[in-house]
Motif scaffolding. Structure first.
Motif, PDB file in Angstrom:
ATOM      1  N   ALA A 133       1.209 -86.803  81.139  1.00  0.00           N
ATOM      2  CA  ALA A 133       2.085 -87.630  81.970  1.00  0.00           C
ATOM      3  C   ALA A 133       2.356 -86.944  83.311  1.00  0.00           C
ATOM      4  CB  ALA A 133       3.394 -87.887  81.239  1.00  0.00           C
ATOM      5  N   PRO A 134       2.137 -87.668  84.407  1.00  0.00           N
ATOM      6  CA  PRO A 134       2.426 -87.078  85.715  1.00  0.00           C
ATOM      7  C   PRO A 134       3.936 -87.027  85.951  1.00  0.00           C
ATOM      8  CG  PRO A 134       1.661 -89.335  85.980  1.00  0.00           C
ATOM      9  CD  PRO A 134       1.565 -89.009  84.525  1.00  0.00           C
ATOM     10  N   THR A 135       4.422 -85.876  86.376  1.00  0.00           N
ATOM     11  CA  THR A 135       5.840 -85.713  86.699  1.00  0.00           C
ATOM     12  C   THR A 135       5.979 -84.752  87.859  1.00  0.00           C
ATOM     13  OG1 THR A 135       6.106 -83.874  85.151  1.00  0.00           O
ATOM     14  CG2 THR A 135       6.631 -86.073  84.313  1.00  0.00           C
ATOM     15  N   GLU A 136       7.180 -84.695  88.393  1.00  0.00           N
ATOM     16  CA  GLU A 136       7.548 -83.696  89.382  1.00  0.00           C
ATOM     17  C   GLU A 136       8.595 -82.800  88.730  1.00  0.00           C
ATOM     18  OE1 GLU A 136       8.673 -85.304  93.131  1.00  0.00           O
ATOM     19  OE2 GLU A 136       6.973 -86.650  93.213  1.00  0.00           O
ATOM     20  N   PRO A 137       8.842 -81.616  89.274  1.00  0.00           N
ATOM     21  CA  PRO A 137       9.873 -80.758  88.683  1.00  0.00           C
ATOM     22  C   PRO A 137      11.225 -81.480  88.670  1.00  0.00           C
ATOM     23  CG  PRO A 137       8.572 -79.534  90.274  1.00  0.00           C
ATOM     24  CD  PRO A 137       8.175 -80.979  90.407  1.00  0.00           C
ATOM     25  N   PRO A 138      11.920 -81.470  87.540  1.00  0.00           N
ATOM     26  CA  PRO A 138      13.214 -82.153  87.474  1.00  0.00           C
ATOM     27  C   PRO A 138      14.266 -81.452  88.330  1.00  0.00           C
ATOM     28  CG  PRO A 138      12.748 -81.016  85.411  1.00  0.00           C
ATOM     29  CD  PRO A 138      11.534 -80.876  86.269  1.00  0.00           C
ATOM     30  N   ARG A 139      15.255 -82.225  88.753  1.00  0.00           N
ATOM     31  CA  ARG A 139      16.362 -81.703  89.567  1.00  0.00           C
ATOM     32  C   ARG A 139      17.618 -81.575  88.702  1.00  0.00           C
ATOM     33  NH1 ARG A 139      14.821 -81.180  95.074  1.00  0.00           N
ATOM     34  NH2 ARG A 139      12.772 -82.142  95.189  1.00  0.00           N
ATOM     35  N   GLU A 140      18.587 -80.811  89.147  1.00  0.00           N
ATOM     36  CA  GLU A 140      19.855 -80.709  88.428  1.00  0.00           C
ATOM     37  C   GLU A 140      20.565 -82.053  88.381  1.00  0.00           C
ATOM     38  OE1 GLU A 140      22.558 -77.589  89.493  1.00  0.00           O
ATOM     39  OE2 GLU A 140      20.915 -76.177  89.830  1.00  0.00           O
ATOM     40  N   ASN A 141      20.415 -82.835  89.433  1.00  0.00           N
ATOM     41  CA  ASN A 141      21.008 -84.156  89.543  1.00  0.00           C
ATOM     42  C   ASN A 141      20.123 -85.149  88.807  1.00  0.00           C
ATOM     43  OD1 ASN A 141      21.314 -86.858  90.722  1.00  0.00           O
ATOM     44  ND2 ASN A 141      22.757 -85.872  92.115  1.00  0.00           N
ATOM     45  N   CYS A 142      20.632 -85.758  87.763  1.00  0.00           N
ATOM     46  CA  CYS A 142      19.822 -86.642  86.931  1.00  0.00           C
ATOM     47  C   CYS A 142      19.353 -87.882  87.700  1.00  0.00           C
ATOM     48  CB  CYS A 142      20.611 -87.053  85.693  1.00  0.00           C
ATOM     49  SG  CYS A 142      19.568 -87.746  84.411  1.00  0.00           S
ATOM     50  N   ALA A 143      20.207 -88.409  88.576  1.00  0.00           N
ATOM     51  CA  ALA A 143      19.828 -89.592  89.352  1.00  0.00           C
ATOM     52  C   ALA A 143      18.625 -89.289  90.246  1.00  0.00           C
ATOM     53  CB  ALA A 143      21.006 -90.087  90.184  1.00  0.00           C
ATOM     54  N   GLU A 144      18.563 -88.077  90.783  1.00  0.00           N
ATOM     55  CA  GLU A 144      17.419 -87.690  91.620  1.00  0.00           C
ATOM     56  C   GLU A 144      16.153 -87.577  90.783  1.00  0.00           C
ATOM     57  OE1 GLU A 144      15.158 -86.902  94.864  1.00  0.00           O
ATOM     58  OE2 GLU A 144      17.235 -87.585  94.826  1.00  0.00           O
ATOM     59  N   THR A 145      16.259 -87.003  89.589  1.00  0.00           N
ATOM     60  CA  THR A 145      15.103 -86.905  88.687  1.00  0.00           C
ATOM     61  C   THR A 145      14.621 -88.296  88.304  1.00  0.00           C
ATOM     62  OG1 THR A 145      15.918 -84.797  87.823  1.00  0.00           O
ATOM     63  CG2 THR A 145      14.294 -85.964  86.488  1.00  0.00           C
TER      64      THR A 145
END
Length: 81
Positions: A40-52
């Motif tokens: 699955a393609p993803t980007e590194p998750p952020r601390e802010n869930c809405a941004e992720t």
């Protein structure tokens, strides 16, 4: 002597089918964890869930389900076809 031939993955080979991501967050918008299918393609998750969540939606994922998993945690089930 018997030789075992190992299949090497092909670089650049397109993965077909669906990709699945499970995103766990707190009710206060804090990232907890991300689980995904192998390719699955993803980007590194952020601390802010809405941004992720925004990053995953911009890649093309769609929200399939949202489920509370504890009094303070929520799970987003996202699918990319």
């Amino acid at each position: 002597m018997r030789r075992i031939r190992q299949v090497q993955p092909m670089i650049g080979q397109a993965w077909t089918g669906r990709h699945v991501v499970l995103l766990h967050c707190t009710l206060n918008n804090q990232f907890i964890d991300l689980f995904k299918s192998y390719h699955a393609p993803t980007e590194p998750p952020r601390e802010n869930c809405a941004e992720t969540l925004s990053q995953l939606l911009s890649i093309g994922y769609r929200i399939h389900a949202i489920t509370p998993i504890s009094p303070n945690q929520i799970q987003y089930f996202l699918v990319l076809e």
